[in-house]
Enzyme design. Structure first.
Site, PDB file in Angstrom:
ATOM      1  CE1 TYR A 125      -3.294  -2.719   0.037  1.00  0.00           C
ATOM      2  CE2 TYR A 125      -3.759  -2.262   2.337  1.00  0.00           C
ATOM      3  CZ  TYR A 125      -4.019  -2.966   1.177  1.00  0.00           C
ATOM      4  OH  TYR A 125      -5.001  -3.922   1.169  1.00  0.00           O
TER       5      TYR A 125
ATOM      6  CG  ASP B 130      -2.283 -20.205  -0.674  1.00  0.00           C
ATOM      7  OD1 ASP B 130      -1.505 -20.207   0.306  1.00  0.00           O
ATOM      8  OD2 ASP B 130      -1.963 -20.682  -1.781  1.00  0.00           O
TER       9      ASP B 130
ATOM     10  CE  LYS C 151       1.245 -17.955  -2.615  1.00  0.00           C
ATOM     11  NZ  LYS C 151       0.535 -19.237  -2.383  1.00  0.00           N
TER      12      LYS C 151
ATOM     13  CG  ASP D  84     -12.043  -6.845   5.497  1.00  0.00           C
ATOM     14  OD1 ASP D  84     -12.023  -6.343   6.640  1.00  0.00           O
ATOM     15  OD2 ASP D  84     -11.931  -6.167   4.468  1.00  0.00           O
TER      16      ASP D  84
ATOM     17  CG  ASP E 255      -7.286  -4.644   3.669  1.00  0.00           C
ATOM     18  OD1 ASP E 255      -8.389  -4.790   4.254  1.00  0.00           O
ATOM     19  OD2 ASP E 255      -7.090  -3.783   2.794  1.00  0.00           O
TER      20      ASP E 255
END
Length: 366
Positions: free
Chosen positions: A145, A228, A195, A256, A252
């Protein structure tokens, strides 16, 4: 802090349902102050769309000054369709990002719990989610970001969008420290999510987290998951998690996803910490369609207030607020987002009053 157990609180109600839920949170905080013998000096300031409409700035200088001078900041929510077409720098969310930077808030903490009384409201089977108690620790000021280069540029075959995911070793060390210290006060387990099978930045993330664990927190249990797989496990077996540590983008998404476990965003608080002044806000958005209807759930804002109290060192008061919320739910109080078929729903104000009533009758722990 101005004097012994007197705290300056900057209240930023924001937009949509923000003023309504924040009003109930402040009401509960004041009840806690009276019950536990400390004082709050709360002042209210504009932020987000409300500030844009008033001054053309989503984070006006006077709001910035009040936040810097406070012991903690309580935020309602920002944004709404009225400002969707605003240019960059003049959107409500720009004020929130600037506020986080102003306060040096690099760590976002999102607790996710599923009380037994509400397990039936989850989209998952009650027996799978009942008893879930985890915290997602999300790095908040780095990663994709904020990394450079970034932007949209013209290439030889058309436009090209570029964002850069980057982390410095020191940034990873400090967020890992927050997660391990939090785990030491909870059940002693950290799951670091990355990852590393694909991304170089995640390989560095894993190396640094492992090093911080080995050198400083060997008593804490540490495991690693690819993002994942972590997403799958959050849905498959959420009770396996204690503290989840991850980068900005992954945090993020995962926070959620985890927010769906209780069945309502109206139950989920958050804290953004790292500098001297903490920022506390409910996870839900401004929900402009609910504004002014009395249907908003104030519990996420109230529980954000409990996190605020804990941050200030008023841990007994924080625990009492959480017990009062649990007792209110056990007694059957439900705002419309929580009410099942045939269950009566109460208003925003009635839910706040019910929590205050139970808080004021709670015995002070020795």
């Amino acid at each position: 802090m101005t004097d012994n157990r007197t705290y300056r609180l900057a209240v930023l109600p924001g937009d949509g349902i923000g003023p309504e839920v924040t009003r109930e949170a402040v009401r509960v905080l004041e009840a806690a102050a009276g019950r536990f013998g400390f004082r709050l000096e709360a002042t209210t300031h504009p932020v987000g769309g409300a500030a844009l409409d008033a001054s053309g700035d989503p984070l006006p200088p006077e709001t910035q000054a009040a936040c810097r001078a406070a012991d903690a900041v309580l935020l309602g929510a920002v944004g709404g369709p009225a400002w969707d077409e605003a240019p960059p720098g003049r959107r409500p969310e720009d004020g929130l990002l600037r506020l986080r930077r102003l306060l040096g808030a690099f760590a976002n903490l999102r607790p996710v719990t599923v009380p037994a009384a509400l397990a039936g409201a989850s989209p998952l089977r009650p027996e799978r989610v009942a008893g879930t108690d985890l915290v997602i620790v999300r790095e908040l000021t780095g990663g994709i970001y904020f990394g450079t280069p970034r932007g949209i540029e013209q290439g030889p075959e058309g436009r090209r969008g570029v964002n850069t995911m980057r982390y410095d070793e020191a940034e990873i060390e400090r967020i890992a420290t927050v997660a391990f210290e939090l785990a030491a006060r909870r059940r002693g387990r950290v799951t670091s999510v990355d990852k590393a099978n694909v991304l170089d930045v995640s390989r560095l993330w894993r190396e640094v987290v492992t090093s911080v664990h080995r050198d400083r927190f060997p008593e804490i249990e540490l495991d690693h998951l690819y993002v994942d797989n972590a997403a799958m496990q959050l849905v498959r077996d959420p009770r396996r998690f204690d503290v989840v540590l991850t980068a900005n983008l992954f945090g993020d998404i995962l926070s959620d996803l985890a927010a769906t476990l209780p069945g309502s965003l109206g139950l989920l608080p958050s804290a953004s910490i790292g500098g001297g002044v903490g920022l506390f806000e409910p996870v839900h958005g401004s929900a402009p369609d609910l504004a002014g209807t009395g249907r908003a759930n104030p519990l996420a804002a109230i529980l954000s207030g409990a996190m605020l109290l804990e941050h200030l060192g008023e841990s007994d008061a924080a625990a009492a607020v959480r017990r009062a919320v649990a007792s209110t739910l056990d007694d059957g109080f439900r705002t419309p987002d929580l009410a099942g078929d045939g269950e009566a729903a109460c208003s925003t104000q009635a839910m706040g009053a019910a929590v205050c009533e139970r808080l004021e009758s709670t015995e002070v722990m020795a």
